[in-house]
Design an enzyme around this catalytic site. Structure first.
Site, PDB file in Angstrom:
ATOM      1  N   SER A 110       0.773  -0.867   0.275  1.00  0.00           N
ATOM      2  CA  SER A 110       0.000   0.149  -0.167  1.00  0.00           C
ATOM      3  C   SER A 110       0.658   1.363  -0.163  1.00  0.00           C
ATOM      4  O   SER A 110       1.866   1.840  -1.262  1.00  0.00           O
ATOM      5  CB  SER A 110      -0.666   0.436   1.185  1.00  0.00           C
ATOM      6  N   ASP A 164     -10.121  -4.869  -4.119  1.00  0.00           N
ATOM      7  CA  ASP A 164      -9.749  -4.184  -3.036  1.00  0.00           C
ATOM      8  C   ASP A 164      -9.962  -2.932  -3.374  1.00  0.00           C
ATOM      9  O   ASP A 164     -10.346  -1.371  -4.326  1.00  0.00           O
ATOM     10  CB  ASP A 164      -8.148  -3.815  -3.726  1.00  0.00           C
ATOM     11  N   HIS A 198      -7.756  -5.469   0.136  1.00  0.00           N
ATOM     12  CA  HIS A 198      -6.398  -5.251   0.450  1.00  0.00           C
ATOM     13  C   HIS A 198      -5.578  -5.254   1.575  1.00  0.00           C
ATOM     14  O   HIS A 198      -5.751  -4.926   2.551  1.00  0.00           O
ATOM     15  CB  HIS A 198      -7.220  -3.055   1.473  1.00  0.00           C
TER      16      HIS A 198
END
Length: 221
Positions: A110, A164, A198
């Site tokens: 991320s 995600d 995610h």
């Protein structure tokens, strides 16, 4: 400070892996310990705590400020550059410890993945590869081929969950397209994982393990 998974024999290579927003290096140190190679040292630094615009200015571990994750969002340019400099200092530290930069893979998840990509592209040190998970390329409009000095031939493994909701998969695809204009496209691998949100999944960790083995093979002592 960093969470470190030491090599189980003489360390001849290293992976520096950067966690996501609000996290610490400990979780990724555990995940990497499960796929460790004996000659590789894994370093998972902790981001400094700072207010983050995206989260109503709440203070949390963050590599730089994030205003929004829209593709056209304003970006914290000075914060990103400062964070990348601190990552390059970490690389220099490992070089001083006896691990050459071309035996170091940089990676992250991320926000950490975003920083790992930016740091590798702008680094003077020649690196072995980049693992970029569920992320985007920061400051992509100000980056061009001319910025990449030492790592035009770097190998990149970019991974993204197709479900995600935090960093939309379209950001991953746009990132790949940009990277293909700046680096050798043959060295860029983009993998997506159906139904994965995610986070990382077992298949993704296997892909990461294989990539690290390919980029950081054992050397004859």
């Amino acid at each position: 400070m960093s969470a470190i998974v030491p090599a189980t024999c003489k360390a001849t290579a290293a992976v520096i892996f950067l966690h996501g927003l609000g996290d610490t290096g400990h979780g990724w140190a555990q995940a990497l310990a499960a796929i460790r190679a004996p000659h590789v040292k894994y370093i998972c630094p902790h981001a400094p705590v700072m207010p983050v615009s995206l989260n109503m200015n709440m203070a949390m571990p963050s590599w730089f400020d994030i205003v929004s994750l829209r593709p056209d969002a304003e970006e914290d340019e000075s914060g990103i550059r400062r964070a990348a400099e601190s990552i390059r200092e970490l690389i220099d530290e490992e070089v001083k410890n006896g691990i050459p930069s071309h035996r170091i893979v940089l990676g992250g998840f991320s926000q950490g993945g975003a920083l790992s990509l930016y740091s590798a592209l702008t680094a003077r040190q020649k690196l072995a590869g980049v693992v970029a998970l569920s992320c985007w390329l920061p400051l992509r409009n100000s980056l061009s081929q001319s910025v990449v000095v030492s790592n035009k031939e770097i190998s990149v493994l970019q991974c993204h969950g197709e479900a995600d909701p935090v960093v939309p998969p379209i950001l991953g695809r746009l990132t790949v397209q940009t990277l293909q204009t700046m680096l050798n496209p043959d060295n860029i691998t983009f993998r997506t994982y159906p139904g994965v949100p995610h986070s990382a999944c077992a298949e993704e960790m296997e892909d990461i393990e294989r990539f690290i083995e390919e980029q950081l093979p054992p050397v004859n002592q």
